[in-house]
Design a protein around this motif. Structure first.
Motif, PDB file in Angstrom:
ATOM      1  N   ASP A   1      -2.694   2.301  -0.927  1.00  0.00           N
ATOM      2  CA  ASP A   1      -2.110   0.964  -0.580  1.00  0.00           C
ATOM      3  C   ASP A   1      -0.955   0.705  -1.020  1.00  0.00           C
ATOM      4  N   ILE A   2       0.150   0.275  -0.590  1.00  0.00           N
ATOM      5  CA  ILE A   2       1.384  -0.008  -1.022  1.00  0.00           C
ATOM      6  C   ILE A   2       1.638  -1.321  -0.576  1.00  0.00           C
TER       7      ILE A   2
ATOM      8  N   LEU B   1       5.884  -3.887  -7.267  1.00  0.00           N
ATOM      9  CA  LEU B   1       5.131  -2.843  -6.526  1.00  0.00           C
ATOM     10  C   LEU B   1       4.087  -2.522  -7.197  1.00  0.00           C
ATOM     11  N   ARG B   2       2.989  -2.491  -6.069  1.00  0.00           N
ATOM     12  CA  ARG B   2       1.499  -2.413  -6.421  1.00  0.00           C
ATOM     13  C   ARG B   2       0.979  -1.314  -5.614  1.00  0.00           C
TER      14      ARG B   2
ATOM     15  N   ALA C   1      -7.691 -11.203   7.334  1.00  0.00           N
ATOM     16  CA  ALA C   1      -9.282 -10.849   7.592  1.00  0.00           C
ATOM     17  C   ALA C   1      -9.447  -9.406   7.812  1.00  0.00           C
ATOM     18  N   SER C   2      -8.744  -8.578   8.818  1.00  0.00           N
ATOM     19  CA  SER C   2      -8.662  -7.085   8.902  1.00  0.00           C
ATOM     20  C   SER C   2      -8.828  -6.369   7.778  1.00  0.00           C
ATOM     21  N   LEU C   3      -7.751  -6.825   6.722  1.00  0.00           N
ATOM     22  CA  LEU C   3      -7.435  -6.071   5.462  1.00  0.00           C
ATOM     23  C   LEU C   3      -8.854  -6.204   4.640  1.00  0.00           C
TER      24      LEU C   3
ATOM     25  N   TYR D   1      -8.583   1.339  -8.177  1.00  0.00           N
ATOM     26  CA  TYR D   1      -7.597   1.499  -9.445  1.00  0.00           C
ATOM     27  C   TYR D   1      -6.067   1.214  -8.906  1.00  0.00           C
ATOM     28  N   TYR D   2      -5.368   0.656  -9.573  1.00  0.00           N
ATOM     29  CA  TYR D   2      -4.136   0.382  -9.051  1.00  0.00           C
ATOM     30  C   TYR D   2      -2.984   0.208 -10.214  1.00  0.00           C
ATOM     31  N   GLU D   3      -1.777   0.189 -10.104  1.00  0.00           N
ATOM     32  CA  GLU D   3      -0.759   0.182 -11.017  1.00  0.00           C
ATOM     33  C   GLU D   3       0.376  -0.335 -10.471  1.00  0.00           C
TER      34      GLU D   3
END
Length: 1532
Positions: free
Chosen positions: A406-407, A448-449, A345-347, A455-457
């Motif tokens: 964000d990892i 791994l994101r 929830a915090s995220l 945007y993300y890869e």
């Protein structure tokens, strides 16, 4: 009142965000706007009247094609503009802008879809720069009485309103102009009147087909207009302006991830409102997310579709509708749920905050982030108990230090959280994940994101974990994935997955162990192994926590224990949920439960909902619900059983009552049927029993699955194979599948996975390249493992071919007015097979806006350079290139930079291209490049090579060579091991140094492990060869040999043989022509290459070694000697340095072999090398030559001596006669002559040499001097007449020797092939000559023989010879004659000379392209060539003393020059001979008195710039008989 400037730019935002004072200002402004819109309503009425007028004119049969209507639309708009000028002065002020909108509309009207299908010009703003305004900026804040909107003709797919009020005015004016175009017929009428008489006549001459087509177009146009008008009448029935109103509002949605969702709404209003969609108050940009959002608008129905929704799509969406009457918005929410895992929830809260338009996010600094991974982890293999680490270096561009990415890590799509088993780190540049103690549960696909805002890869790799070595040989692998299910106060069900490895023996069952948290004492829960992969554990103590593990057992022993389960507390599920949501204190692993004594006891009622939830051969699990009547104290349970059909109830738990509403009944007879019931009890007593269950058979309800089917392996990479299969029929509760592989024929099976995989597809990694494998699969559920499937077909492990990746680094190599030459780099991934070609696309770029892509070539080009023709001068272009192989055409490259097509006028050369590095070693490499396409104003004289370290700054470039290089390659030494370098090349000419080439990819100076070099070898036959091996080849790899870095193609001096991973280049006859650098590269590898240099010294060394290997000799310590023994015996002997066990000796006397017998005693001592022969006595007949011949393998030698005397020994001398060292052979000289040669020894001055052919002596002019011990016979212009048997004899007073060479049949054919080859190589380049008949193409050879076959090719087509086109040989000239040439004779001509083995080609281009051919034009335009038209005879016979007059006519444009020759020498006019050339065409030749000296061949030569022609006449002067006799008498 004017609206504030900043508010007019943002009026599209929702009114809820406006200040109250600002809202009142907006309201007042809108009222003024309504008052200024009267003209708009008036125009609407005119629209209806114009429609009626149009229909009336159409009914009257007015003929005008649709294209004319469009072309005259501008006139009607101008008329409408004049009408509007009576309504307001502001119309006149904006007349220029109005006409601009008219033109734009006239252009846009060509697309009927713009007018028919969609009138919603989406007017909400985009997050882009403001468009250019037609109104000056100094009037930005000026209040206008009224502004006429101007139609801008923008495309219907553009979303968003204009950014300024002035542009909104233009759109409205354009709408009015468009409406009145169809509302009045005046413009059409004027157009009709304005037609000229010529146009009417042209119209009458139209064909019937054209008239029918125009009629059909008019009907279609009429229908389209009527449909559009009907739709507009439906939208605006009262012809008034209406504010937007949502008839149907979008509704909110809650969906799962990866699903699609659509928001729909319907809007009414006039003019038709423009609808824009927003996400969290930010306009949705469809172009920025291609394929993600689909926005559609059609006849008032608007929709927003979001494809493959993700968790980040959770947001508030709203649609905003706007026209000149106002704006209205409606809202809807979207919630996207995940299938697995719980969302923090915090995220979620933090992510929502980051999406707020008022929060500071990375979007404030960059519109898009580029995230890439370097130094990536690959498929990993580990073993249980080991530590494994995965990691990637993350590069984010642009790099914003204030914001961190964000990892996130996932295993099989499930997020991974840190634990004692898993640790995650982020260093700011590198993300890593460490498995501290790997187990089979950790096997899976790791992802791994990396996310920056929206945007993300992702990057993924598979991790395999094998079983640890068993403590007991043959024991099975450990079970895995132990979980606790259905935990209660004193009961829990433990489940697990069976291992893939059974140790070679079937697994008999499993033992379950438990351990109380906080202790280290393990207790076995079951006495006998259970086969079912679930087991109920009872007897737990309420409030305490436990962990569990499982061990497998077979007849060899017990396996290692599995990884322990997560701790589970023995609690009532309701208590567990309450403690989890509201913990009162940190968890200690133990909960103390206290009970209060009730005030008075109540006997509990019967339990309810009793049922059998699981039944196996070993146990039955019961489940029920507590009774409603049970008082305030806790209750416990007694379980009873009976055989079905009887009433003999027996209590199962007699000693300890059960606290949980679950119970497992053991000790039942397999196959029998039982019924069960339960009673409750407390301090007040035992209650009534529950209703009995139905009869339950003690047996496994869950069957072991059947074997999967249709096992299909397919190629994937060099070390992996994709295996697919079909699910077994009637499968229930499948846990997954195990896949095993085996090398074909080995019989040994290995597991491909140790954690059951779900689905029916798996990639098996870790296989050996080139091996053939077979596969099998079995299914797994709790009941056990199925039988193995049938074995698959064998498949060889090698990479599957795929389309190549895009090329990159597109550059312009040359630019002229209408064409450009492009260059690019080869794709990094070629797809497992060689690239077959490239396709080039281009597009125009006008004012920064790119157009549509066009194909530059239909047929693939093989080179990485291509000229694009038919471009527009001074136009800007962008280019992209796609590579193709056997798998297809790959993705095109990114669009290149914009290049302008213009003539390059710079004097210096353009950039070299195709620069690449090869033969990379720790301290050197070889750089190759190709010459520039554009050479500047003078020829290129050399190249300069620059280098720098990869990370160094631009000013660190330094030149490698001080003087320009003539060659297009360079070996660069002095590199530092482990340092990365980049290189570039510059060309230079007389004007200076040109642009540098594109920089190479970074190259690390290192010698990779396993690097091999080219090795030179000379075999036992004396053959010299270069050898190269490669153990990194793929199935499609090839060895490519080059000489001086130019590929070797059909070189008759070389022979290349490749087998497997070895390639050999052999020299047929190593000579000076073979000097150079020989290199070999292996394609489809990571740069495997090497080279070897053969210079003069190396050539001499190799030739000496070759001769030694080809003609080995047995080394002698002493030559043949003779001595007289005591008894009159004669001993002959010699000694070799060494002899092998296979050595043998022959003894010869006077050319006849003698053998061991009474007279001769022979002996060979192979240990000492001594060879001797003893003759019993010496007689007169023994006078002669004695020879010992030795042979040891291929090595030979001999030694001789001569005994001369009359019954006694007169003289002893070593071999006194001449002899041949090398037998007679042949070679072809550079002049194409044949030389017979042999090598001789023991020659003296008196030695004679005699040559014979077919037993007839050949007379030689000069005596041979035996220089260098070689005898030669030169045969010039060798041909068939020279075939035969040649013999050479050496003789003097000491003896003689002979050698023979047969040049017949095959031997003669081989010699003639070599002669023809030499002749073909001597051919000069083709030249062009003008003749009287036309064109002659010719080449000279040293001499011509019939065995040399000649052919001619025109544009890749063999020429068929006719009277107009014929070929021949004149002396040493080989020619092709083309009489009366025509334009069809243009093209490329090739002369092919075939020597019996190889075709040699000489080519000339008569196309007029490339190099200029001034002669070509004249040859193809014969009427301009200088020529002699006629008048001269071939022969003139004239009497001495007579006058000779000859004349002829010549012609040419320009006027030809005329000259005369006599007997091929220049001849000029004198007193006796008068030469005239008059009027540019009349030529005369006069001799007043001829004499015998005037006899000869006279030639007239006419010449101009288009050609030369010669005409000959022979003059013969004779003396009469009488005069001749009188002259003779005078002489006497």
């Amino acid at each position: 009142m004017s609206l504030p400037f900043y508010q007019r730019h943002h009026e599209h935002y929702d009114r809820a965000y406006r200040h109250k004072a600002l809202s009142s200002t907006v309201s007042q402004y809108q009222k003024e706007t309504k008052s200024k819109s009267a003209l708009y309503a008036q125009g609407s009425a005119a629209y209806s009247r114009g429609s009626a007028a149009y229909r009336h004119s159409s009914a009257a049969g007015f003929s005008l094609d649709s294209s004319a209507a469009y072309s005259y639309g501008s006139s009607s708009l101008s008329t409408s503009s004049a009408a509007y000028s009576h309504a307001s002065e502001s119309i006149n002020k904006l007349a220029a802008a109005y006409r601009l909108g008219s033109e734009a509309y006239s252009f846009g009207l060509k697309n009927s879809n713009l007018m028919i299908e969609d009138q919603s010009y989406k007017m909400s703003p985009k997050a882009k720069r403001a468009k250019q305004s037609l109104i000056s900026e100094d009037k930005e804040n000026e209040a206008l009485d009224y502004s006429v909107p101007i139609f801008t003709g923008r495309q219907v797919n553009i979303s968003g309103i204009t950014d300024t009020e002035e542009e909104r005015i233009k759109e409205s004016a354009a709408y009015v102009a468009k409406r009145n175009l169809f509302a009045t017929g005046e413009g059409v009428s004027v157009s009709k009147v304005a037609k000229t008489t010529s146009e009417e006549e042209h119209h009458e001459k139209k064909s019937r087909k054209v008239a029918i087509r125009e009629s059909a177009e008019r009907v279609a146009m009429k229908k389209t207009l009527e449909e559009t008008q009907a739709f507009h009448r439906k939208l605006n029935q009262d012809n008034l302006l209406h504010a937007p109103e949502f008839i149907i509002e979008p509704r909110s949605h809650t969906i799962w991830e990866k699903e699609n969702v659509r928001f729909n709404c319907s809007v009414a209003g006039w003019p038709e409102p423009h609808v824009t969609w927003y996400k969290n108050n930010v306009p949705i940009d469809v172009q920025a997310h291609p394929g993600k959002y689909i926005i559609q608008s059609r006849y008032g129905l608007h929709s927003l579709e979001i494809t493959e929704c993700e968790f980040d799509d959770t947001a508030q969406y709203h649609a905003s509708a706007m026209n000149v009457k106002g704006e209205v918005s409606v809202y809807a929410s979207l919630v996207v749920k995940r299938y697995k895992g719980e969302i923090d929830a915090s995220l979620l809260h933090a992510r929502n905050l980051s999406l707020s338009p008022f929060a500071v996010t990375p979007h404030g600094y960059a519109s898009r982030f580029e995230i890439s991974f370097v130094d990536k982890f690959d498929v990993a293999f580990g073993r249980e108990g080991e530590t494994m680490s995965l990691g990637c270096t993350v590069v984010i561009n642009p790099d914003i230090k204030r914001f961190k990415p964000d990892i996130e890590w996932y295993r099989n799509g499930v997020p991974i959280t840190p634990s004692k088993w898993v640790q995650m780190q982020w260093s700011g540049e590198r993300a890593s994940l460490t498995l501290t103690h790997a187990n089979k549960e950790d096997e899976g696909l790791y992802t791994l994101r990396v996310a920056m805002g929206e945007y993300y890869e992702e990057y993924s790799g598979y991790v395999f974990v094998r079983d640890a070595d068993a403590e007991i040989p043959g024991a099975p692998g450990a079970p895995l994935d132990v979980q606790c299910l259905d935990a209660n106060k004193d009961y829990v069900i433990v489940s697990w997955k069976q291992p893939a490895v059974d140790g070679g023996n079937p697994i008999l069952g499993y033992f379950i162990d438990r351990c109380e948290v906080g202790t280290s004492h393990w207790t076995q829960c079951n006495e006998n192994p259970v086969k079912f992969a679930r087991f109920p554990v009872t007897g737990l103590i309420e409030g305490r926590s436990y962990i569990f593990r499982v061990r497998a057992v077979n007849k060899a022993g017990v396996s290692l224990p599995s990884r322990v389960s997560e701790p589970v507390a023995a609690l009532d599920p309701a208590d567990r949920a309450r403690l989890k949501s509201h913990p009162s204190a940190p968890w200690t692993g133990q909960i103390i439960v206290t009970e209060e004594e009730p005030a008075e006891g109540v006997v509990p009622g019967p339990p309810t909902d009793l049922q059998v939830i699981e039944a196996t051969k070993n146990y039955v699990v019961l489940s029920w619900k507590p009774p409603g009547q049970r008082g305030h104290e806790g209750i416990m349970y007694f379980v009873e059983k009976c055989v079905a059909g009887t009433e003999d109830w027996q209590r199962v738990n007699t000693e300890i009552p059960v606290k949980s509403p679950r119970f497992a009944v053991f000790d039942l007879s397999e196959g029998k049927s039982y019924c069960f019931r339960v009673r409750c009890c407390n301090s007040a007593g035992i209650g009534e029993p529950s209703e009995a269950t139905e009869a339950t058979v003690v047996d496994d309800k869950l069957d072991i699955p059947k074997a999967p089917g249709q096992i299909m392996p397919t190629r994937n990479t060099d070390t992996s194979v994709v295996v697919t299969w079909t699910e077994p029929p009637d499968a229930k509760e499948l846990v997954g599948y195990y896949i095993e592989s085996s090398v074909e024929g080995s019989g040994r099976w290995e597991p491909c996975n140790n954690n059951p995989v779900k689905g029916t597809r798996f990639v098996c990694h870790g296989l050996s390249t080139g091996e053939k494998y077979i596969f099998r699969v079995r299914a797994v559920n709790a009941a056990g493992l199925s039988e193995f499937s049938q074995e698959s077909e064998p498949i060889e492990v090698k990479a599957a071919i795929a389309a190549p990746s895009p090329p990159y680094d597109i550059v312009v190599l040359e630019s002229v007015r209408d064409s450009m030459v492009l260059g690019w780099k080869q794709p990094e991934a070629i797809g497992g097979t060689e690239i077959t070609g490239y396709y080039v696309n281009y597009r125009e770029v006008v004012d920064g806006v790119p157009g549509k892509w066009k194909e530059a070539n239909i047929k693939a080009v093989s080179e990485r350079a291509y000229r694009i023709q038919n471009l527009k001068e001074n136009m800007v272009y962008q280019f992209q290139v796609a590579a193709a192989n056997l798998a297809g055409v790959g993705a095109p490259s990114k669009p290149s930079k914009s290049f302008k097509c213009e003539e390059w006028t710079i004097a210096v050369p353009g950039p070299p291209h195709d620069v690449k590095c090869t033969e990379v070693r720790k301290d050197s490499l070889v750089l190759l490049w190709k010459e520039p396409v554009y050479s500047g104003r003078s020829p290129i004289v050399g190249y300069y090579v620059d280098m720098k370290e990869t990370e160094a700054k631009e000013e660190r470039w330094r030149s490698v060579n001080e003087k320009p290089l003539q060659k297009k390659y360079l070996k660069i030494g002095g590199l530092t091991q482990g340092v990365s370098y980049v290189f570039r090349v510059r060309a230079t000419n007389q004007a200076g140094v040109g642009k540098p080439s594109d920089v190479t990819d970074a190259v690390m100076a290192e010698t990779r492990p396993g690097t091999k070099e080219v090795v030179v070898d000379v075999d036992d036959n004396g053959v010299i060869s270069l050898n190269f091996e490669c153990d990194q080849m793929s199935p499609d790899s090839k060895f490519i040999w080059s000489k001086n870095y130019e590929p070797i193609e059909d070189d008759p001096r070389l022979n290349i043989d490749t087998k497997g991973g070895k390639s050999k280049l052999s020299f047929k006859n190593l000579g000076e022509d073979d000097l150079g650098i020989y290199s070999c590269i292996v394609t489809d590898t990571d740069g495997v290459s090497s080279s070897y240099t053969i210079d003069e010294e190396e050539m001499k060394r190799l030739l000496a070694l070759s001769h030694e290997r080809q003609f080995p000799t047995v080394p002698l310590m002493s030559e043949l000697a003779v001595e007289i023994l005591e008894k009159g015996e004669v001993r002959f002997w010699l000694q070799a340095e060494k002899l092998s066990g296979n050595a043998k000796a022959n003894f010869v006397f006077n050319d006849k072999e003698i053998f061991n017998g009474e007279k001769y005693k022979m002996k060979v001592d192979k240990n000492t090398g001594l060879v001797e022969m003893i003759m019993d006595k010496l007689e007169e007949k023994d006078e002669g030559t004695y020879t010992f011949q030795l042979q040891d393998g291929k090595a030979t030698n001999q030694s001789s001596l001569v005994l001369i005397g009359d019954g006694r020994l007169i003289c002893i001398m070593q071999w006194a006669g001449p002899h041949f060292v090398d037998k007679l052979g042949w070679e072809v000289t550079d002049e194409c002559n044949v030389m017979l040669k042999c090598k001789v020894a023991n020659i003296k001055k008196e030695t004679h040499i005699v040559w014979y052919k077919d037993d007839r002596e050949i007379m030689v002019d000069e005596e041979h001097d035996f220089k260098d011990g070689v005898c030669t016979l030169l045969i010039s212009e060798f041909s068939k007449k020279d075939a035969g048997t040649y013999e050479v004899i050496l003789k003097d007073d000491r003896g003689k020797d002979s050698s023979e060479l047969k040049l017949k049949d095959t031997a003669f054919a081989d010699l003639m092939n070599e002669v023809c080859r030499r002749i073909a190589l001597s051919a000069t380049d083709l030249k062009i000559q003008s003749t009287a008949e036309g064109i002659r193409l010719y080449s000279y050879v040293t001499y011509y023989v019939e065995d040399l076959r000649v052919g001619w090719v025109h544009n890749d087509t063999q020429i068929k010879f006719t009277d107009r086109m014929r070929t021949g040989v004149t002396g040493e000239q080989i020619w092709l004659q083309i009489n009366e040439p025509t334009p069809q004779d243009k093209g490329r001509y090739t002369m092919e000379l075939f020597d019996g083995n190889t075709t040699h080609k000489k080519t000339v281009d008569l196309s007029g392209q490339g190099r200029p051919f001034p002669l070509l034009t004249s040859l193809l335009c014969g009427q301009y060539r200088a020529r002699v038209l006629g008048g001269l005879p071939d022969v003139v016979t004239i009497q001495e003393g007579k006058a000779l007059n000859l004349s002829c006519t010549v012609w040419g444009d320009p006027t030809p020059e005329v000259s005369w020759l006599k007997n091929e020498k220049s001849f000029v006019s004198d007193a006796n001979c008068i030469l005239k050339f008059e009027s540019g065409k009349n030529v005369s030749f006069s001799i007043s008195t001829v004499s015998t000296q005037d006899s000869g061949k006279y030639s007239i030569v006419v010449k101009n710039k288009y050609g030369t022609e010669t005409s000959d006449v022979t003059v013969s002067v004779y003396i009469p008989e009488e005069e001749r006799e009188s002259e003779q008498e005078k002489k006497q």
